[in-house]
Design a protein around this motif. Structure first.
Motif, PDB file in Angstrom:
ATOM      1  N   PRO A  51       0.855  -1.105   0.057  1.00  9.33           N
ATOM      2  CA  PRO A  51      -0.047  -0.246  -0.098  1.00  9.33           C
ATOM      3  C   PRO A  51       0.862   1.393   0.056  1.00  9.33           C
ATOM      4  O   PRO A  51       1.988   1.528   0.594  1.00  9.33           O
ATOM      5  N   SER A  52       0.433   2.366  -0.607  1.00  3.23           N
ATOM      6  CA  SER A  52       0.932   3.565  -0.536  1.00  3.23           C
ATOM      7  C   SER A  52      -0.120   4.771  -0.998  1.00  3.23           C
ATOM      8  O   SER A  52      -1.031   4.591  -1.654  1.00  3.23           O
ATOM      9  N   THR A  53       0.010   5.777  -0.284  1.00  6.69           N
ATOM     10  CA  THR A  53      -0.517   7.134  -0.630  1.00  6.69           C
ATOM     11  C   THR A  53       0.364   8.100  -1.034  1.00  6.69           C
ATOM     12  O   THR A  53       0.201   8.614  -2.191  1.00  6.69           O
ATOM     13  N   ARG A  54       1.186   8.278  -0.272  1.00 11.72           N
ATOM     14  CA  ARG A  54       2.147   9.524  -0.698  1.00 11.72           C
ATOM     15  C   ARG A  54       3.126   9.360  -1.832  1.00 11.72           C
ATOM     16  O   ARG A  54       3.100   9.846  -2.761  1.00 11.72           O
ATOM     17  N   THR A  55       3.852   8.051  -1.833  1.00 15.53           N
ATOM     18  CA  THR A  55       4.865   7.778  -2.886  1.00 15.53           C
ATOM     19  C   THR A  55       4.066   7.736  -4.022  1.00 15.53           C
ATOM     20  O   THR A  55       4.385   8.336  -5.334  1.00 15.53           O
ATOM     21  N   ARG A 104       7.539  -0.639  -5.673  1.00 20.00           N
ATOM     22  CA  ARG A 104       7.512  -0.784  -4.305  1.00 20.00           C
ATOM     23  C   ARG A 104       7.250  -2.290  -3.988  1.00 20.00           C
ATOM     24  O   ARG A 104       6.236  -2.822  -4.526  1.00 20.00           O
ATOM     25  N   HIS A 132      14.263   3.292   1.076  1.00 18.31           N
ATOM     26  CA  HIS A 132      13.224   4.303   0.634  1.00 18.31           C
ATOM     27  C   HIS A 132      14.059   5.465   0.000  1.00 18.31           C
ATOM     28  O   HIS A 132      13.869   6.565   0.648  1.00 18.31           O
ATOM     29  N   GLN A 135      12.195   8.917  -0.479  1.00 18.78           N
ATOM     30  CA  GLN A 135      11.871   9.475   0.759  1.00 18.78           C
ATOM     31  C   GLN A 135      12.896  10.231   1.457  1.00 18.78           C
ATOM     32  O   GLN A 135      12.478  11.529   1.692  1.00 18.78           O
ATOM     33  N   PRO A 265       7.852  10.432   7.886  1.00 18.97           N
ATOM     34  CA  PRO A 265       7.636  10.197   6.470  1.00 18.97           C
ATOM     35  C   PRO A 265       6.170   9.976   6.285  1.00 18.97           C
ATOM     36  O   PRO A 265       5.658   9.966   5.279  1.00 18.97           O
ATOM     37  N   LEU A 266       5.317   9.820   7.354  1.00 18.89           N
ATOM     38  CA  LEU A 266       3.969   9.463   7.377  1.00 18.89           C
ATOM     39  C   LEU A 266       3.690   8.188   6.750  1.00 18.89           C
ATOM     40  O   LEU A 266       4.516   7.704   5.844  1.00 18.89           O
ATOM     41  N   PRO A 267       2.814   7.226   6.782  1.00 17.78           N
ATOM     42  CA  PRO A 267       1.668   7.707   7.728  1.00 17.78           C
ATOM     43  C   PRO A 267       1.836   7.378   9.314  1.00 17.78           C
ATOM     44  O   PRO A 267       2.976   6.737   9.675  1.00 17.78           O
TER      45      PRO A 267
HETATM   46  N1   CP Z   1       6.219   7.877   3.454  1.00 17.28           N
HETATM   47  C1   CP Z   1       5.658   6.812   2.373  1.00 17.28           C
HETATM   48  O1   CP Z   1       6.276   6.287   1.732  1.00 17.28           O
HETATM   49  O2   CP Z   1       4.058   6.857   2.566  1.00 17.28           O
HETATM   50  P1   CP Z   1       3.293   6.201   1.570  1.00 17.28           P
HETATM   51  O3   CP Z   1       3.577   4.519   2.133  1.00 17.28           O
HETATM   52  O4   CP Z   1       1.978   6.599   1.743  1.00 17.28           O
HETATM   53  O5   CP Z   1       3.741   5.930   0.355  1.00 17.28           O
END
Ligand code: CP
Length: 305
Positions: A51-55, A104, A132, A135, A265-267
């Motif tokens: 899963p990913s939101t930002r990347t 990823r 990463h 990031q 880096p979140l989440p």
């Molecule tokens: N910081 C980061 O990699 O966030 P995601 O997992 O949402 O991509």
């Protein structure tokens, strides 16, 4: 220097190369309300096995802003891997459809494996607990933008330093700069891995390891907080022992320096309480926004030069 280059580890970059990315990203920041044509006719493949939101979405936004297009692969069950196609063959096929691949995967070494197969450049968007790198470019860029430099700072890294790939990459990235001192703050079960400690010792970067955030907070210019990486623990009882063992909240910040910036880096889960968001120290949402100009800079450099 960058054209057609695979981006697998932050360790592969020099300080000068990172500074070039920062300068390009700063230029890109001026164009976030436009669609440029720098990557018109280029296709970026986004292969996400986790899963990913930002990347994922910041790479997609970056490609859109540069005038290119994206292919998104984020559900193995809807791909022919569900019919038994191998990862290697999947990469060979996607390589034929795109000009650059972002990947990823939960397994360490997958980005390097993909880079060995693909003719197009491959960008590591996180491989297991290992690295990463993009990031880290964002993390370093945020420090550079907000503090004016990465040198001469006291930087604290709080949380899961054992399984966290973002923080591991950041430690390697900070070795490229003249950081004043690194404070590695974690429960003892989540301290940095031996190979990371060996690299720190070789680099000669001054650091301490502690579990006492309150005791060191007033020394810090930057505090980088990470989530406990529950999904990476081989033994669930190990996770239960450390769950909830640290939290940054507004009352803790009474001990902070005036200019402390807090990154993540979140989440997040529970390691930064929501009352910190309204303080002058909170920079983690700004940091996430910097993901777009930094990834725009990197995509331009890799695909055009
Ligand atoms: N910081 C980061 O990699 O966030 P995601 O997992 O949402 O991509």
């Amino acid at each position: 220097m960058f054209r057609d280059r695979d981006i697998i580890s932050i360790r592969d970059f020099t300080r000068d190369e990172l500074t070039k990315i920062f300068n390009e990203a700063y230029e890109m920041e001026k164009n976030l309300d436009k669609r440029l044509d720098i990557l018109r006719d280029k296709v970026l493949a986004l292969l996400f096995f986790e899963p990913s939101t930002r990347t994922m979405f910041s790479f997609q936004t970056a490609m859109y802003r540069l005038g290119g297009e994206t292919l998104i692969f984020s559900d193995v069950g809807k791909s022919s891997m569900a019919k038994g196609e191998t990862l290697g063959d999947t990469i060979r096929i996607i390589d034929g459809y795109s000009d650059c691949i972002v990947i990823r995967h939960w397994m360490e070494g997958t980005a390097k494996y993909a880079a060995d197969i693909a003719e197009s450049p491959v960008i590591n968007a996180g491989d297991g607990t290992r690295e990463h790198p993009t990031q880290t470019m964002i993390d370093l860029y945020t420090i550079w933008r907000v503090k004016g430099d990465v040198d001469n700072l006291n930087i604290g890294l709080l949380g899961d330093l054992k399984y966290g790939r973002a923080v591991t990459s950041l430690i390697y990235g900070l070795m490229k700069f003249d950081v004043n001192k690194l404070y590695l703050i974690s429960p003892k079960e989540l301290r940095i891995r031996d190979e990371v400690r060996d690299s720190l010792n070789k680099a000669g970067l001054e650091y301490i390891e502690t579990d006492d955030i309150k005791g060191v907070l007033n020394k810090l210019d930057v505090l980088y907080v990470t989530r406990i990486q529950k999904e990476r623990f081989p033994d669930p009882t190990e996770y239960e022992r450390v769950r909830g063992s640290y939290q940054v909240d507004k009352s803790l910040l009474e001990y902070a320096r005036e200019g402390l910036i807090i990154l993540h880096p979140l989440p997040r889960v529970d390691e930064i309480s929501y009352d910190v968001d309204e303080t002058r120290h909170a920079y983690y949402f700004k940091q996430a926004r910097y993901g777009v100009p930094v990834r725009m800079a990197l995509l331009k450099l890799v695909m055009v030069g």
